[in-house]
Design an enzyme around this catalytic site. Structure first.
Site, PDB file in Angstrom:
ATOM      1  CD  GLU A  21      13.314 -23.128  -6.082  1.00  0.00           C
ATOM      2  OE1 GLU A  21      14.390 -22.713  -5.508  1.00  0.00           O
ATOM      3  OE2 GLU A  21      13.271 -22.701  -7.450  1.00  0.00           O
ATOM      4  NE  ARG A 104       5.245 -17.840  -7.023  1.00  0.00           N
ATOM      5  CZ  ARG A 104       6.474 -18.469  -6.838  1.00  0.00           C
ATOM      6  NH1 ARG A 104       7.319 -18.149  -6.323  1.00  0.00           N
ATOM      7  NH2 ARG A 104       6.464 -19.423  -7.839  1.00  0.00           N
ATOM      8  CG  ASN A 106      10.748 -17.872  -7.771  1.00  0.00           C
ATOM      9  OD1 ASN A 106      10.229 -18.509  -7.143  1.00  0.00           O
ATOM     10  ND2 ASN A 106      11.342 -18.453  -9.086  1.00  0.00           N
ATOM     11  CG  ASP A 202      13.908 -24.108 -10.728  1.00  0.00           C
ATOM     12  OD1 ASP A 202      14.167 -23.117  -9.648  1.00  0.00           O
ATOM     13  OD2 ASP A 202      12.649 -24.503 -10.811  1.00  0.00           O
TER      14      ASP A 202
END
Length: 310
Positions: A21, A104, A106, A202
């Site tokens: 990512e 969390r 990202n 995404d």
């Protein structure tokens, strides 16, 4: 869904990350950084020489971005951390959402004014506890501001070339939102920009012409949209089912680097896609926007010295 002709994809690093990512180009180093969230690592590749380096992270990393003094700023699970690449040492600069241990950090990006934008998410991907934040450098540390909330999984942030729009995804809902972005960093007028139904939106990056490039999780492609929201032909990524994000790099910013993930890919698909989770690239005609580094000091922030130093 319109698909472009099969691109000439190149595998830059056959790393096979579990959850690759957050690719970001370092102008100063002429290198690409990205993270493996599940593998808890930050990676760097220098395309011209082929040199590679990796740093294990103490928690799951969501993003990494260059800082103007040559260090890195990382979004780890519970906060923003500085990383000295020479020593591999991390230090926490600010905690984020300490009352939400199931969340969390990202995806993230830095805008043309040197502001960092990032989202948080429920690590179990079921509760709408995620939010969208901005970060500015102030005397004595970082100023973290919450702008929007109600997300299960955030992705994106991407900024238009004129700096007046911010794009942000609510991935499970298949929605790409757009906000009006003021000079002072205020967001307003959230509305639906586009929807993705065959897969999930995404990471987002915006090129110099204002075209959105959106990695499609469980979609094996990069979706693209014009500045007016018109769907453009998508670009297939036959090497992976889960395409996570694009970054533009190279000396002319005409190389699109693509991170992918092995996570949640059925075994029979992995057998046909052995390089899933690797870093790919392709040449593009329209360059990306010039990357900006996060300011290392209040002086840098005040004087606009956000490009990486020589």
């Amino acid at each position: 869904m319109s698909t472009a002709a099969m691109p000439d994809l190149h595998c830059v690093w056959d790393i096979r990350a579990e959850l690759g990512e957050g690719p970001v180009w370092s102008v100063h180093e002429q290198a690409l950084y990205f993270v493996d969230i599940v593998g808890q690592a930050i990676h760097r590749v220098h395309p011209a020489s082929g040199a590679r380096a990796s740093w294990p992270t103490p928690q799951r990393p969501g993003f990494v971005t260059p800082v103007s003094d040559g260090t890195l700023l990382c979004g780890l699970k519970d906060g923003l951390y500085g990383l000295n690449p020479a020593s591999g040492e991390f230090h926490r600069e600010v905690a984020v959402e300490p009352s939400l241990p199931g969340n969390r950090i990202n995806d993230g990006c830095v805008d043309s004014k040197g502001r960092l934008w990032f989202g948080t998410m429920d690590d179990g991907e079921s509760t709408p506890s995620g939010a969208l934040y901005s970060v500015t450098r102030r005397k004595g540390g970082l100023d973290v501001l919450r702008h929007d909330e109600g997300y299960i999984v955030t992705n994106g942030p991407g900024i238009s070339p004129d700096g007046r729009r911010l794009y942000h995804n609510h991935s499970p809902a298949g929605i790409i939102y757009v906000f009006d972005l003021a000079d002072d960093g205020a967001l307003s007028n959230r509305r639906v920009f586009a929807r993705i139904s065959d897969g999930y939106p995404d990471g987002v990056v915006v090129d110099s012409a204002g075209t959105l490039w959106v990695g499609v999780w469980n979609g094996g492609r990069i979706a693209r949209f014009g500045p007016d929201g018109t769907a453009l032909p998508s670009i297939p990524v036959p090497g992976a089912l889960n395409v996570t994000k694009v970054a533009f790099g190279g000396p002319d910013l005409r190389t699109a680097y693509i991170t992918t993930a092995r996570k949640n890919t059925p075994a029979e698909r992995l057998a046909r896609m052995p390089q899933a989770g690797s870093l790919f690239s392709l040449s593009v005609d329209v360059p990306g926007q010039e990357p900006v580094a996060f300011p290392a000091s209040e002086f840098d922030a005040m004087h606009g010295m956000t490009l990486e130093r020589d």
